[in-house]
Design a protein around this motif. Structure first.
Motif, mmCIF file in Angstrom:
data_model
loop_
_atom_site.group_PDB
_atom_site.id
_atom_site.type_symbol
_atom_site.label_atom_id
_atom_site.label_comp_id
_atom_site.label_asym_id
_atom_site.label_seq_id
_atom_site.Cartn_x
_atom_site.Cartn_y
_atom_site.Cartn_z
ATOM 1 N N LEU A 134 0.894 -1.374 0.082
ATOM 2 C CA LEU A 134 0.063 0.267 0.032
ATOM 3 C C LEU A 134 0.788 1.277 0.102
ATOM 4 C CD1 LEU A 134 -2.697 -1.041 2.458
ATOM 5 C CD2 LEU A 134 -3.149 -0.685 0.123
ATOM 6 N N GLY A 135 2.178 1.061 0.204
ATOM 7 C CA GLY A 135 2.955 2.272 0.437
ATOM 8 C C GLY A 135 3.839 2.452 -0.917
ATOM 9 N N VAL A 136 5.157 2.447 -0.673
ATOM 10 C CA VAL A 136 6.152 2.580 -1.867
ATOM 11 C C VAL A 136 5.974 1.477 -2.749
ATOM 12 C CG1 VAL A 136 8.376 2.996 -2.191
ATOM 13 C CG2 VAL A 136 7.454 3.834 -0.311
ATOM 14 N N LYS A 137 6.131 1.788 -3.849
ATOM 15 C CA LYS A 137 5.916 0.696 -5.013
ATOM 16 C C LYS A 137 7.296 0.016 -5.278
ATOM 17 C CE LYS A 137 1.718 0.180 -6.418
ATOM 18 N NZ LYS A 137 0.860 1.417 -6.493
ATOM 19 N N PRO A 138 7.431 -1.120 -5.532
ATOM 20 C CA PRO A 138 8.564 -1.611 -6.134
ATOM 21 C C PRO A 138 9.134 -1.073 -7.469
ATOM 22 C CG PRO A 138 7.336 -3.562 -6.068
ATOM 23 C CD PRO A 138 6.295 -2.246 -5.467
ATOM 24 N N PRO A 139 10.203 -0.959 -8.046
ATOM 25 C CA PRO A 139 11.524 -1.193 -7.292
ATOM 26 C C PRO A 139 12.247 -0.343 -6.363
ATOM 27 C CG PRO A 139 12.176 -0.462 -9.318
ATOM 28 C CD PRO A 139 10.377 -0.388 -9.260
ATOM 29 N N GLU A 140 11.585 0.735 -5.981
ATOM 30 C CA GLU A 140 12.072 1.813 -5.142
ATOM 31 C C GLU A 140 12.427 1.177 -3.781
ATOM 32 O OE1 GLU A 140 12.462 5.881 -5.083
ATOM 33 O OE2 GLU A 140 11.344 4.907 -6.726
ATOM 34 N N PRO A 141 13.500 1.680 -3.300
ATOM 35 C CA PRO A 141 14.045 0.862 -2.051
ATOM 36 C C PRO A 141 13.425 1.622 -0.857
ATOM 37 C CG PRO A 141 15.672 2.544 -2.923
ATOM 38 C CD PRO A 141 14.838 2.218 -3.955
ATOM 39 N N GLU A 142 12.932 0.607 -0.035
ATOM 40 C CA GLU A 142 12.418 1.273 1.233
ATOM 41 C C GLU A 142 12.154 -0.068 1.948
ATOM 42 O OE1 GLU A 142 9.470 2.250 4.408
ATOM 43 O OE2 GLU A 142 9.378 0.390 2.803
ATOM 44 N N TRP A 143 12.653 0.123 3.319
ATOM 45 C CA TRP A 143 13.221 -0.869 4.341
ATOM 46 C C TRP A 143 11.767 -2.113 4.397
ATOM 47 C CZ3 TRP A 143 15.230 2.822 8.278
ATOM 48 C CH2 TRP A 143 16.890 3.406 8.006
ATOM 49 N N GLY A 144 10.462 -1.452 4.575
ATOM 50 C CA GLY A 144 9.458 -2.350 4.790
ATOM 51 C C GLY A 144 9.324 -3.132 3.681
ATOM 52 N N LEU A 145 9.529 -2.417 2.682
ATOM 53 C CA LEU A 145 9.002 -2.946 0.996
ATOM 54 C C LEU A 145 10.267 -4.068 0.937
ATOM 55 C CD1 LEU A 145 7.365 -3.163 -1.450
ATOM 56 C CD2 LEU A 145 8.754 -1.489 -2.410
ATOM 57 N N MET A 146 11.238 -3.669 1.210
ATOM 58 C CA MET A 146 12.710 -4.640 0.957
ATOM 59 C C MET A 146 12.404 -5.993 1.856
ATOM 60 S SD MET A 146 15.375 -1.996 1.209
ATOM 61 C CE MET A 146 17.071 -2.938 1.320
ATOM 62 N N LEU A 147 12.093 -5.916 3.150
ATOM 63 C CA LEU A 147 11.737 -6.893 4.004
ATOM 64 C C LEU A 147 10.711 -7.862 3.347
ATOM 65 C CD1 LEU A 147 12.694 -7.679 6.853
ATOM 66 C CD2 LEU A 147 10.540 -6.507 7.751
ATOM 67 N N ASN A 148 9.776 -7.131 2.673
ATOM 68 C CA ASN A 148 8.870 -8.087 2.089
ATOM 69 C C ASN A 148 9.231 -8.836 0.933
ATOM 70 O OD1 ASN A 148 6.419 -9.249 1.268
ATOM 71 N ND2 ASN A 148 5.601 -7.326 0.486
ATOM 72 N N THR A 149 10.170 -8.216 0.025
ATOM 73 C CA THR A 149 10.442 -8.936 -1.292
ATOM 74 C C THR A 149 11.889 -9.860 -0.795
ATOM 75 O OG1 THR A 149 11.859 -6.892 -1.676
ATOM 76 C CG2 THR A 149 9.729 -7.007 -2.847
ATOM 77 N N LEU A 150 12.365 -9.748 0.467
ATOM 78 C CA LEU A 150 13.354 -10.550 0.496
ATOM 79 C C LEU A 150 12.737 -11.829 1.476
ATOM 80 C CD1 LEU A 150 16.226 -8.321 1.767
ATOM 81 C CD2 LEU A 150 16.477 -10.150 -0.085
ATOM 82 N N ARG A 151 11.532 -11.868 1.582
ATOM 83 C CA ARG A 151 10.818 -12.770 2.474
ATOM 84 C C ARG A 151 11.135 -14.056 2.097
ATOM 85 N NH1 ARG A 151 4.821 -13.481 2.766
ATOM 86 N NH2 ARG A 151 5.244 -12.400 0.880
ATOM 87 N N PRO A 152 10.967 -14.570 0.808
ATOM 88 C CA PRO A 152 11.150 -16.014 0.301
ATOM 89 C C PRO A 152 12.743 -16.367 0.590
ATOM 90 C CG PRO A 152 10.092 -14.565 -1.439
ATOM 91 C CD PRO A 152 10.633 -13.509 -0.532
ATOM 92 N N ALA A 153 13.412 -15.459 0.495
ATOM 93 C CA ALA A 153 15.061 -15.845 0.812
ATOM 94 C C ALA A 153 15.127 -16.086 2.228
ATOM 95 C CB ALA A 153 16.017 -14.471 0.164
ATOM 96 N N ILE A 154 14.495 -15.863 3.099
ATOM 97 C CA ILE A 154 14.905 -16.088 4.392
ATOM 98 C C ILE A 154 15.474 -17.563 4.846
ATOM 99 C CG2 ILE A 154 12.518 -17.073 5.108
ATOM 100 C CD1 ILE A 154 13.965 -14.307 7.164
ATOM 101 N N PHE A 155 15.104 -18.579 4.068
ATOM 102 C CA PHE A 155 15.898 -19.901 4.300
ATOM 103 C C PHE A 155 17.323 -19.917 3.558
ATOM 104 C CE2 PHE A 155 11.418 -20.647 4.616
ATOM 105 C CZ PHE A 155 11.425 -20.949 6.264
ATOM 106 N N GLN A 156 17.286 -19.122 2.441
ATOM 107 C CA GLN A 156 18.591 -19.515 1.775
ATOM 108 C C GLN A 156 19.788 -18.342 2.268
ATOM 109 O OE1 GLN A 156 17.558 -18.449 -2.289
ATOM 110 N NE2 GLN A 156 15.815 -19.423 -2.116
#
Lengths: 297, 361, 328
Positions: free
Chosen positions: A241-263
């Motif tokens: 609902l806030g900043v749109k990708p690919p714009e860097p923003e910490w909350g958004l980055m946390l979201n997009t990196l979510r699948p990588a949490i195991f790698q």
């Protein structure tokens, strides 16, 4: 027997020089508080990094590389690794501070201005005006702030401006309530009665006698809200609902990196760490200012 | 000096005209007994009879002491006179002119003529203002330029015995209680007022400092021709400081008269009880019996008839039946009391003694 | 003289914080069994600090104490844990200035008295309640049975102070500490409470320390008076001695500025200056800066308490006492 004076004999500990202004003394006390100073320094560092991001960032925040995805921390050429699209994490964290700080601070600043104005009016006028204002705001207050932010933001549509507006609306009732209760307390004190006795009009009394005593506590409270606001803003970005990708923003980055949490859990946690550090610094700073402002203790 | 003094009301009616007369002053506070929602009422509406028909006048240059226990309405009376709260009924006449009524003086002019010093010297001073700023605030509110207002503030500080260069820049918490009360007095004097209400102004001070402040107030009175309303619970101080004394009980004046008459020949049983409740200073002659039993009654729904009858040793049936009137007790009409015992027409002499569980036997 | 109930020797109390304050500086006094001592002083004189020190109520982290306090055979300074709890309320108890703050608003007065009794003695609830009722009657609370079930806020100020006294007497203390117990009350109620205290003291034979700034109230209840200034006792003696023949200039000034019969056309004899700052006490006599008799000696050396001629128990700490010292 002539008039006996107690001038000069007490309080004996005070220096003979003229007292300095209130705020200069608050600053002097702040400067003796290492925790608050450290927090202020960290925040300043993050702020400067965000402002001068193009000058200090080692790479382009948008330029990725398919072969160098999810590099670990300390990898060759990438100090803090890379994200899921192979972009430099350090660069994106530095750039991300721009949006995150903006979304954490600006709504609180706006809410501070609006809320204090409404709250001081409600508190000083009192009576029916107070009841109407405060009951109206209670309706907003009744919703959990996350729900309210999501609801307003969702209704207005995604985007940075709507997000800022939604967050401001979330915090106005909270700031108003504090400003109102402090004003109500101050208004009952004898010095306000004495000011009324002097024949001054309500505006002059509010400006010169009330405001100085209300702004401090409301300011401290609002400083504490910045961390909440940053986390809410990150949450909104996380939900899209806030900043749109690919714009860097910490909350958004946390979201997009979510699948990588195991790698690569360490890299995936970095934006969260930034949010954590920044908000805790704001909280400790608020605490430090609070105790520095209580000069009598 | 400036436009400020010229516009203040000068003596108009001469010495014979009272500076302030108060007529039929009344204030009842509703007791909040509503439910959670404002329109849901529980039980009948009850009222605190804080001030219930108070009449008196203050002559120019005199000090009128007001005494009574908590809940007697003395502080509410002060706030009503200061117009800090609005009266339900009653009128104020200041030197012959009605206050804030048609054809009378404006509230702003009235306020300039009347100032107040409160009991709590610390709460009376804004913690964010220096002493100089606190005193200069009033004159600035009346349009004096900031520079002149500051000059006046410094002059006043010096007058109340605080060196301006040392104390002008200080904040309230950097002063002792006595010094703060001096600043409060200086602030009250900033407009050359004619009437000063001292609401327990020396009560919170240590005895040794209290005497200094009382001496200052005496000097200022002489120097500026001030008139004081001196509210206090300390009967020794009232006796020393006042020309006339007014005794209040449950929102009413029960006795008023010259200080010698009140202290020497009190005519209301309550005044007598109040005076004999003062601790003795003589170890060989300690108080043996308490003049009154029980606490001062609640001003919510006071008893009909005489309000003191529940605690009065002299109460008779007539005291419950009709409320006593305020009666003159001396030839020159300066001493009044509100008691049936002084009124031959009340039928007190032939009335049966009342059964009175609370009164001391 | 027989062994005193309370004996305080060279008590020093310092508070640490942003500023260090010397609240008590070498306070020594004795209190006999069944005696009432009035501790008189202005704000910051150390009178309330003395009382709180007797109960060890100061936060240990920010207070340093030295000296000796003995109540009966108990060394109070050495008390810890359970023994300290038993001492507080059991042997010594306290009546505070504001009974509104000393009672827990969530429990009835009766419950709080019963709880106090049972904390100190192994008795069942009914016996404790009967004792609570007896106490409420003893402090002359009308309709005591009904008031036992009243909450503190349902009582008037005078009634609450009586209930507070009942609470303090719950475990039959040998020493009652009263900290300005009548200051917050109206004059007509104050005299009732003073008379009650006097009567209870006589009936129960306990010792009382009555702290006040009001000389009149102290005269009404005390056998002896001790006047405090700047954390020290500056004069002590029988009530008549202190009030009618003050030896210390401060006592004399305090008595003179307590307006009783000053002619209306005269200025009050005020003591100049303000009470001393406990964080920066002068090296000599704390009263010297305000004293008309002060000499160089006064500003350099702290005077010790010494007996006045004619009465060994009337003592003053002054280099230029207004009475002749016994051993001049």
């Amino acid at each position: 027997m002539s008039l006996a004076l107690d001038a000069g004999s007490a309080p004996a500990t005070l220096p003979a020089q003229r007292s300095r202004g209130y705020w200069s003394r608050v600053l002097r006390r702040l400067s003796r508080d290492p925790v608050t100073l450290a927090c202020a320094a960290i925040l300043l560092l993050i702020l400067l990094a965000a402002v001068f991001a193009p000058l200090i960032a080692p790479a382009d925040p948008f330029k990725g590389s398919m072969i160098k995805r999810l590099q670990p921390i300390g990898a060759e050429g990438f100090l803090l690794g890379t994200d899921e699209l192979g972009r430099d994490m350090l660069t994106r964290l530095i750039y991300g501070g721009r949006q995150s700080l903006l979304m954490g601070v600006l709504p609180v600043v706006l809410a501070f201005g609006i809320g204090t104005t409404i709250g001081v009016i409600a508190g000083y006028v009192g009576g029916r005006v107070n009841m109407v204002i405060m009951r109206t705001l209670d309706v907003f207050y009744a919703f959990p702030s996350v729900l309210l932010a999501v609801a307003i933001s969702g209704a207005l549509g995604a985007g940075l401006n709507n997000c800022l507006l939604a967050l401001t609306l979330v915090f106005v009732p909270q700031v108003t309530r504090v400003a109102e209760s402090v004003t109500t307390q101050v208004r009952q004190l004898d010095y306000i009665e004495a000011a009324r006795m002097s024949g001054a009009g309500p505006w002059m009394i509010v400006r010169e006698q009330v405001l100085g005593n209300v702004l401090g506590p409301v300011f401290v409270y609002s400083t504490g809200l910045i961390s909440v606001c940053m986390i809410l803003a990150s949450g909104l970005s996380f939900l899209g609902l806030g900043v749109k990708p690919p714009e860097p923003e910490w909350g958004l980055m946390l979201n997009t990196l979510r699948p990588a949490i195991f790698q690569n859990p360490l890299v995936a946690a970095l934006p969260g760490a930034m949010i954590f550090i920044t908000s805790i610094c704001f909280n400790l700073l608020a605490d430090g200012i609070r105790s520095a402002m209580d000069i009598r203790s | 000096m400036s436009a400020l003094e010229q516009s203040a009301v000068a003596d108009r009616g001469g010495p014979a005209q009272p500076l302030l007369s108060v007529k039929g002053l009344q204030k009842h506070f509703p007791v909040r007994e509503s439910g959670a929602l404002p329109w849901v009422k529980k039980g009948p509406a009850r009222k605190v009879h804080a001030v219930d028909g108070v009449d008196f006048a203050v002559a120019k240059g005199e000090t009128l002491g007001i005494v009574g226990e908590s809940g007697c309405g003395k502080s509410t009376t002060a706030r009503l006179i200061a117009r800090l709260i609005d009266a339900d009924q009653g009128s104020l006449v200041f030197d012959g002119e009605g206050v804030a009524e048609f054809g009378g003086m404006a509230l702003k002019d009235y306020r300039r003529n009347l100032q107040m010093v409160f009991q709590d010297s610390f709460a009376s001073l804004n913690p964010r203002l220096t002493m100089e700023e606190a005193i200069a605030f009033g004159p600035r509110a009346h349009g004096l330029p900031a520079k002149e207002a500051s000059a006046r503030a410094r002059a006043l500080l010096a007058r109340v015995g605080l060196a301006p260069e040392q104390f002008g820049g200080r904040y309230a918490h950097e002063l002792s209680g006595g010094q703060r009360q001096r600043v409060n007095i200086a602030r009250a004097l900033a407009f050359e007022p004619r009437l000063l209400i001292l609401d327990e102004a020396v009560a919170a001070l240590d005895k040794s400092v209290q005497a200094q402040v009382l001496n200052l107030l005496r000097e200022l009175k002489e120097e500026r021709g001030l008139t004081y309303l001196f509210i206090s619970h300390d009967l020794h101080v009232v006796r020393y400081f006042s020309d006339r004394v007014m005794v209040m009980y449950l929102g009413q004046v029960v006795e008023i008269g010259p200080v010698e008459a009140i202290y020497g020949a009190a005519r209301h049983p309550y005044t007598g009880a109040l005076l004999s409740a003062v601790p003795s200073m003589d170890p060989a002659n300690r108080t043996q019996r308490s003049p009154l039993a029980g606490d001062p009654p609640n001003p919510i729904d006071p008893p009909a008839g005489c309000r003191f009858r529940d605690r009065c040793v002299n109460a008779r049936a007539v005291c419950a039946e009709q409320a006593p009137r305020m009666l003159p007790l001396d030839a020159d009409g300066r001493h009044f009391a509100r008691c049936h015992m002084n009124d031959p027409a009340s039928g007190y002499a032939s009335s049966a003694p009342a059964a009175n569980p609370e009164a001391v036997q | 003289m027989s062994k005193p109930l309370l004996s305080v020797r060279d008590l020093n109390v310092r508070f640490h914080g942003e500023r260090n304050a010397s609240a008590l500086n070498g306070v020594s006094f004795d209190l006999a069994e069944g005696e009432v001592l009035g501790l008189l002083g202005e704000s910051g004189s150390g009178k309330s600090v003395t009382l709180r020190t007797l109960l060890k109520l100061h936060p240990p982290a920010r207070t340093s104490m030295s000296g000796q306090i003995r109540v009966g055979d108990t060394d109070v300074m050495a008390l810890q844990g359970r023994a300290l709890e038993q001492y507080r309320g059991g042997m010594v108890s306290m009546v505070f200035q504001d009974p509104g703050l000393a009672f827990d608003p969530l429990y009835t007065v009766g419950e709080q008295i019963v709880e106090t009794i049972r904390a100190h003695e192994r008795i069942d609830a009914d016996t404790a309640r009967a004792r609570a009722l007896e106490l409420m009657e003893r402090v002359q609370i009308p309709q005591a049975r009904r008031r036992l079930d009243a909450y503190p806020f349902e009582m008037s100020g005078g009634m609450r102070q009586r209930a507070m006294i009942a609470l303090a007497l719950a475990c039959r203390p040998r020493l009652l500490l009263a900290d300005e117990p009548t200051t917050a009350l109206d004059a007509t109620v104050q005299i009732q409470v003073l008379l009650l205290l006097r009567e209870l003291q006589r009936e129960l034979g306990m010792s009382v320390i009555f702290v006040t700034h009001d000389i009149g109230a102290a005269v009404e209840v005390s056998d002896r008076l001790a006047v405090m200034y700047g954390g020290r006792i500056v004069e002590e003696g029988s009530v008549a001695d202190v009030v009618q023949r003050p030896a210390h200039p401060y006592t004399a000034g305090l008595l003179a500025s307590t307006v009783v019969d000053v002619p209306r056309d005269q200025a009050l004899p005020a003591i100049p200056g303000a009470p001393p700052d406990l964080a920066a006490l002068p090296p000599g006599c704390a009263f010297a800066p305000r004293c008309a008799h002060a000499s160089a000696q006064c500003r350099e050396q702290v005077p010790a308490l010494q007996a006045m001629a004619g009465d060994e128990r009337h003592r003053a700490a002054c280099w230029h006492a207004l009475l002749q010292p016994a051993h001049a």
